[in-house]
Design an enzyme around this catalytic site. Sequence first.
Site, PDB file in Angstrom:
ATOM      1  CG  MET A 206      24.635 -29.581  19.191  1.00 13.79           C
ATOM      2  SD  MET A 206      24.395 -27.955  19.927  1.00 13.79           S
ATOM      3  CE  MET A 206      25.696 -27.037  19.109  1.00 13.79           C
ATOM      4  CG  HIS A 211      22.897 -24.936  18.427  1.00 13.32           C
ATOM      5  ND1 HIS A 211      23.964 -24.898  17.558  1.00 13.32           N
ATOM      6  CD2 HIS A 211      23.203 -24.084  19.429  1.00 13.32           C
ATOM      7  CE1 HIS A 211      24.881 -24.072  18.028  1.00 13.32           C
ATOM      8  NE2 HIS A 211      24.451 -23.550  19.162  1.00 13.32           N
ATOM      9  CG  ASP A 212      24.378 -27.185  14.746  1.00 16.54           C
ATOM     10  OD1 ASP A 212      24.505 -26.045  15.239  1.00 16.54           O
ATOM     11  OD2 ASP A 212      25.136 -28.130  15.019  1.00 16.54           O
ATOM     12  CB  THR A 213      18.089 -27.824  12.107  1.00 17.71           C
ATOM     13  OG1 THR A 213      17.635 -27.954  13.462  1.00 17.71           O
ATOM     14  CG2 THR A 213      18.963 -29.006  11.735  1.00 17.71           C
TER      15      THR A 213
END
Length: 465
Positions: A206, A211-213
């Site tokens: 992720m 997604h989280d970056t």
Amino acid sequence: MQSALLLLAAAGAAVAQLATVKEPSRADIAAAAATVVPSSPVSNVEGLAFKRFYQVWLENIDYSNASADANQKYLASKGITLTNFWALAHPSEPNYAAAAAGDMFAMDTDDFIQIPQNISTVVDLLDTKGISWGEYQEHLPYAGFQGFNYSDTAANDYVRKHNPLILYDSVAGNASRAAQIKNFSSLWSDIASNTVPQWGFITPNMTNDAHDTNITFASVWERAFVEKLENSTAFWNETLILLTFDESGHYPIQNKVFSVLLGGAVPKELVGTTDDTFYTHYSTLSTVQANWGLPSLGRWDCHANIFQIVSNKTGYTNYKVDTTNLYLNSSFYGPLSTNTYSNYSSVWPVPLTNNDSCAAGHGILPSVKSTWGGKAPTYNYSSPFPFDTQSHKDINVAFSRNGSTWVSGVNNTILAGVTSNSTSSNSTGSSTSSSSTPTHTGAASVNGASGVLALAAGVAFAFAL
Ligand SMILES: *[C@@H]1O[C@H](CO)[C@@H](O)[C@H](O)[C@H]1NC(C)=O
Ligand SMILES: *[C@@H]1O[C@H](CO)[C@@H](O)[C@H](O)[C@H]1NC(C)=O
Ligand SMILES: *[C@@H]1O[C@H](CO)[C@@H](O)[C@H](O)[C@H]1NC(C)=O
Ligand SMILES: *[C@@H]1O[C@H](CO)[C@@H](O)[C@H](O)[C@H]1NC(C)=O
Ligand SMILES: *[C@@H]1O[C@H](CO)[C@@H](O)[C@H](O)[C@H]1NC(C)=O
Ligand SMILES: *[C@@H]1O[C@H](CO)[C@@H](O)[C@H](O)[C@H]1NC(C)=O
Ligand SMILES: *[C@@H]1O[C@H](CO)[C@@H](O)[C@H](O)[C@H]1NC(C)=O
Ligand SMILES: *[C@@H]1O[C@H](CO)[C@@H](O)[C@H](O)[C@H]1NC(C)=O
Ligand SMILES: *[C@@H]1O[C@H](CO)[C@@H](O)[C@H](O)[C@H]1NC(C)=O
Ligand SMILES: *[C@@H]1O[C@H](CO)[C@@H](O)[C@H](O)[C@H]1NC(C)=O
Ligand SMILES: *[C@@H]1O[C@H](CO)[C@@H](O)[C@H](O)[C@H]1NC(C)=O
Ligand SMILES: *[C@@H]1O[C@H](CO)[C@@H](O)[C@H](O)[C@H]1NC(C)=O
């Protein structure tokens, strides 16, 4: 704990049971990681355009953002840019599910989902010719892990929703198959030992998948990852790699995603070119089918456009799509829908079982025929797409054929200005459709009919049956 793990090693049935444990304890995970042995079957089946097919999926980036990134541009310069490649729904999980089995079964969440044993996947297709396959999921704690997520930190790392085959009981519930769902360590050791499978699905964690970056971070990661693969000449040679995204970052917009084909299978003269043919995640199934002469699952893979790199070698003609009003940004009514629409359906859609034109003429998988034969198919091939809604609103978008072009319309009406019946429409879209006698077996079943074919209400009902 101990008994469950011994069973896990011993029998497929136990694997299926474990799947219901969303979050196994750390001790159970550690014990399984110490005993489960990843499996890497080897095969060397020749294909028309490639010997290996790998997909790498990043997450949630609009086409415009990805295409503007310097490292994405660099990667595109090494291969063929697919300028008209579409995701199928939101959020993530239905897209991954669709790439494995040709349908998303109306999934509209990222929940813990298990799809029944009688739904076949690409694995069953590859098995018909003994073509090896595998998945590489970054930081999967052990091969075949079926939990909801896994991380050594407080941050998201491995997530089940981005693991297409684990969602299917026909794969996850079979111990020898589950052992082919591996982590990145296995990717590098399989490359080193020359035991990489011919079909592969790669999911970064992720952090790396954006997604989280963000696209900048993920593209730096992806470029280095691809360069590492390229350094392995034996792997790179004759391999086709699709770099794509699960879905766009913003839900209301058209769900088109930036995609690139590269690898040693891309002919030198096509490096740095673009292909404007309409594709979707279902095209990964139809392309693999055409490359290796495999049958269809009888779902939305049946007539999905085939990557030109393969279709050009078969004389298959891809259809054109007027995407003016196309969104593909929502799921539809069906068994995995959590919507409370009055026509919610709990019934699993019945695949086509008697359509020889599927999979560019390779027909339907025999086990799909024996399991589902005799039932009226749910799929209405007057439309090449899943029935869809726009912007998560109840506006029905239907598709119909106008000459050789598929057009999108609303509520059974082709939108004014979307298209005309002018014969010049034949020259738009795919560059492969110049033939006046279409050899496109998929379109053959719809060519006979003209004008507005897809009845919005009718298609909605087909899914609600
Ligand atoms: C998994 O997801 C659940 C619920 O979303 C969360 O509470 C938990 O911390 C996650 N666990 C890991 C290991 O990521
Ligand atoms: C994701 O993987 C990278 C290595 O590729 C690692 O550095 C990073 O910590 C991982 N993310 C999480 C949240 O564990
Ligand atoms: C389990 O998977 C193997 C390998 O794909 C296959 O040969 C076998 O038929 C599967 N077993 C069942 C019960 O589906
Ligand atoms: C992109 O993500 C990375 C890693 O999370 C972060 O360091 C960087 O500041 C982000 N860039 C932008 C433009 O948000
Ligand atoms: C690829 O190989 C070259 C030459 O050995 C090396 O310099 C480079 O660091 C390698 N790249 C990756 C990403 O492993
Ligand atoms: C790629 O594979 C083909 C067929 O096996 C072989 O002829 C060729 O030499 C290989 N090329 C490289 C660079 O390994
Ligand atoms: C894409 O780029 C636009 C404009 O810079 C920005 O507003 C948006 O947040 C970006 N994000 C995604 C996920 O595409
Ligand atoms: C496919 O054939 C068309 C027409 O000959 C050509 O323009 C195109 O470059 C080819 N594409 C691929 C990917 O082979
Ligand atoms: C497939 O499995 C589902 C869920 O168990 C069941 O409802 C359905 O009747 C089955 N269909 C066939 C044709 O076996
Ligand atoms: C356009 O396509 C239709 C259907 O495929 C075909 O009948 C017609 O002859 C084509 N027209 C031209 C000008 O190629
Ligand atoms: C389509 O039909 C639905 C249901 O009858 C209606 O609510 C909606 O406004 C219609 N949309 C358009 C664009 O006409
Ligand atoms: C296009 O063809 C359909 C079916 O033949 C016909 O109903 C429709 O009126 C035509 N539209 C135009 C703009 O000519």
